[in-house]
Design a protein around this motif. Sequence first.
Motif, mmCIF file in Angstrom:
data_model
loop_
_atom_site.group_PDB
_atom_site.id
_atom_site.type_symbol
_atom_site.label_atom_id
_atom_site.label_comp_id
_atom_site.label_asym_id
_atom_site.label_seq_id
_atom_site.Cartn_x
_atom_site.Cartn_y
_atom_site.Cartn_z
ATOM 1 N N MET B 36 0.832 -1.206 0.000
ATOM 2 C CA MET B 36 0.000 0.000 0.000
ATOM 3 C C MET B 36 0.863 1.251 0.000
ATOM 4 N N ILE B 38 3.828 1.486 -1.306
ATOM 5 C CA ILE B 38 4.400 1.628 -2.649
ATOM 6 C C ILE B 38 3.386 2.292 -3.578
ATOM 7 N N MET B 39 2.129 1.885 -3.435
ATOM 8 C CA MET B 39 1.092 2.474 -4.292
ATOM 9 C C MET B 39 0.992 3.985 -4.047
ATOM 10 N N ARG B 40 0.987 4.370 -2.779
ATOM 11 C CA ARG B 40 0.876 5.798 -2.468
ATOM 12 C C ARG B 40 2.121 6.556 -2.898
ATOM 13 N N ILE B 42 4.069 5.822 -5.446
ATOM 14 C CA ILE B 42 4.065 5.982 -6.895
ATOM 15 C C ILE B 42 3.109 7.105 -7.300
ATOM 16 N N GLU B 46 4.319 10.499 -9.250
ATOM 17 C CA GLU B 46 3.753 10.845 -10.558
ATOM 18 C C GLU B 46 3.160 12.247 -10.547
ATOM 19 N N LEU B 53 5.185 6.535 -14.420
ATOM 20 C CA LEU B 53 5.979 5.329 -14.173
ATOM 21 C C LEU B 53 5.187 4.143 -14.712
ATOM 22 N N ASP B 55 3.311 0.824 -15.446
ATOM 23 C CA ASP B 55 2.825 -0.245 -14.567
ATOM 24 C C ASP B 55 3.769 -1.442 -14.594
ATOM 25 N N SER B 56 4.263 -1.752 -15.804
ATOM 26 C CA SER B 56 5.066 -2.969 -15.967
ATOM 27 C C SER B 56 6.382 -2.902 -15.196
ATOM 28 N N GLU B 57 6.783 -1.689 -14.800
ATOM 29 C CA GLU B 57 8.069 -1.574 -14.093
ATOM 30 C C GLU B 57 7.912 -1.467 -12.588
ATOM 31 N N ILE B 58 6.679 -1.494 -12.099
ATOM 32 C CA ILE B 58 6.499 -1.430 -10.645
ATOM 33 C C ILE B 58 6.961 -2.755 -10.059
#
Lengths: 477, 77
Positions: B36, B38-40, B42, B46, B53, B55-58
């Motif tokens: 959670m 990490i989501m915040r 990112i 942004e 960033l 999605d595929s690189e998260i």
Amino acid sequence: MNIVQPFFKQCSDTPDALAFSENETAISYVDFKHRVETLGLFLQKKLIAGSCIAIALDRGIDSAACIYGVLSAGAIYVPLDIKNPAVRLNFIIEDAQARYIIGSGKAPEWLEQSEKWLDINEIFQQNKKAFMPVELEKTQIAAILYTSGSTGTPKGVALSHQALFNFSAWATQTFSLNNTDCIASLAPFHFDLSIFDLFSSLSIGASVHFIPDKLSFAPSKLTAWLSEKKISCWYTVPSLLSFIALKGAVETTDLSALKRILFAGEVFPMEHLITLSNLLPEVNLYNLYGPTETNVCCYWKVDRARLKLGESIPIGKAAGDAVLDVDNETSELKVQSLNNFSGYWQNGKLSALASSPYPTGDKVSLNSRGEYCYHGRLDRMLKCSGYRVEPAEIEQRISQLEGIAYCAVIGMRDKTSGQRPAAVLVLENGVNLAVAIKPLRGLLPSYMQPCKFIIVDTLPTLSNGKIDYLAIEGLFH
Amino acid sequence: MKEKIREFIFEDLIFVAEPEKFSDDDDLLEAGLDSMGIMRLIMFVEEQFTVTLPDSEIDPDNVRSFNTLEQWILQHK
């Protein structure tokens, strides 16, 4: 009765079907059964029926075999979260009065009772022999799941074979599971969501696929994995589903095999639920509700037409045989169900239930459609990343630290989902905060670590002398 | 940029007793940064630095420390 019996029956129907996959390893029903039998026989020779066996293994095939083996032999499984601090793990082993602790390799450094350690790899080297699961009374305890306790230490929720069986059968029927289903599993085994993954699945011949740990940090890799494994059903927590809805590249991933997503553990933020629902229009979504003590007692199949920003979704109607009742004065939800726990496990034995039906501590109301709606807690319990956290357990740990005179813990609402603990401290003279709280990381699991500390001269109190938690919450805004 | 991210992480996401002693190579995941968080993080990055960033690189490896995080962001600036 024995909760593992439906699996044994399934083994004779579909022996070669896939039971589990974990990374590159896959195991069929019959091969999994051989492991369960080896373990069951080994444990039975040690006359362990009715005693607790702690399992110190990460979720996966070995750990699942261990659980099935322990149950086959008539013992009780106590899954440990091996990422917990040593003091918490040793407390649980002591409180459960575990006869053995099964893990992999040598006994770990943190284990105080290392003479009770069994290496699963050695057990698996025993000769393979047929073994039938022990027939048990339905009230016999099958599992003890330790959760955060309001008295300051973890408490063990004791679940009977009947409780597991009743839930497992309800879920299988309600979500129309069958032997073509591929079920994704992410919940650790000490978390009640795993009961679905472990027992509903194998009772009907479905396959269970363990999601690699690191994928919960990489949402688009997780959806790619769901696609590759052709996952048809997944029971998980809203916070992770929110992450996927926002960053999971769902638009460009083929998730056509996915038929249902079940979620529980915390309130799903409406904004993210709408996003997920729009991205996966063909998937049936279910909001499941219930504390570990009752398992799922209430559920709502998401009606997309009723998802509106600013509103919240109901927890729905009674699940299975559950009888729900709302206290007129306090609005507390009370639950009577065959899923209900048998009592708390304390000092190696079952303590009688304090009350039945079980008072959940959750405030609810009924809407005009006869559905229950959740309105928060009557007490101070928090939900952090789907885990239930008692502030009292954090307070007790902090109070034991040197240099802390008083402390109070509250929940800060997280912007994305759930809550996070935060603490207000009164320090003794000349004490440095950083130094004082340094040991905390070794005393509490990560989801129980306060995310903020505020130092005050005295804790705010009410006129009756009790701590004023509302005022404390105010300090964080 | 690193300063702003440090401030956000230590103010909003994880508590570190002595942030000034937390180096740019120290492990944020071990310090308690969860999915959670990490989501915040990112979403914050942004918005703050007007960068997308992919999605595929998260991935845990891209957000493991302040240094890996900075490198990852700079690749998309």
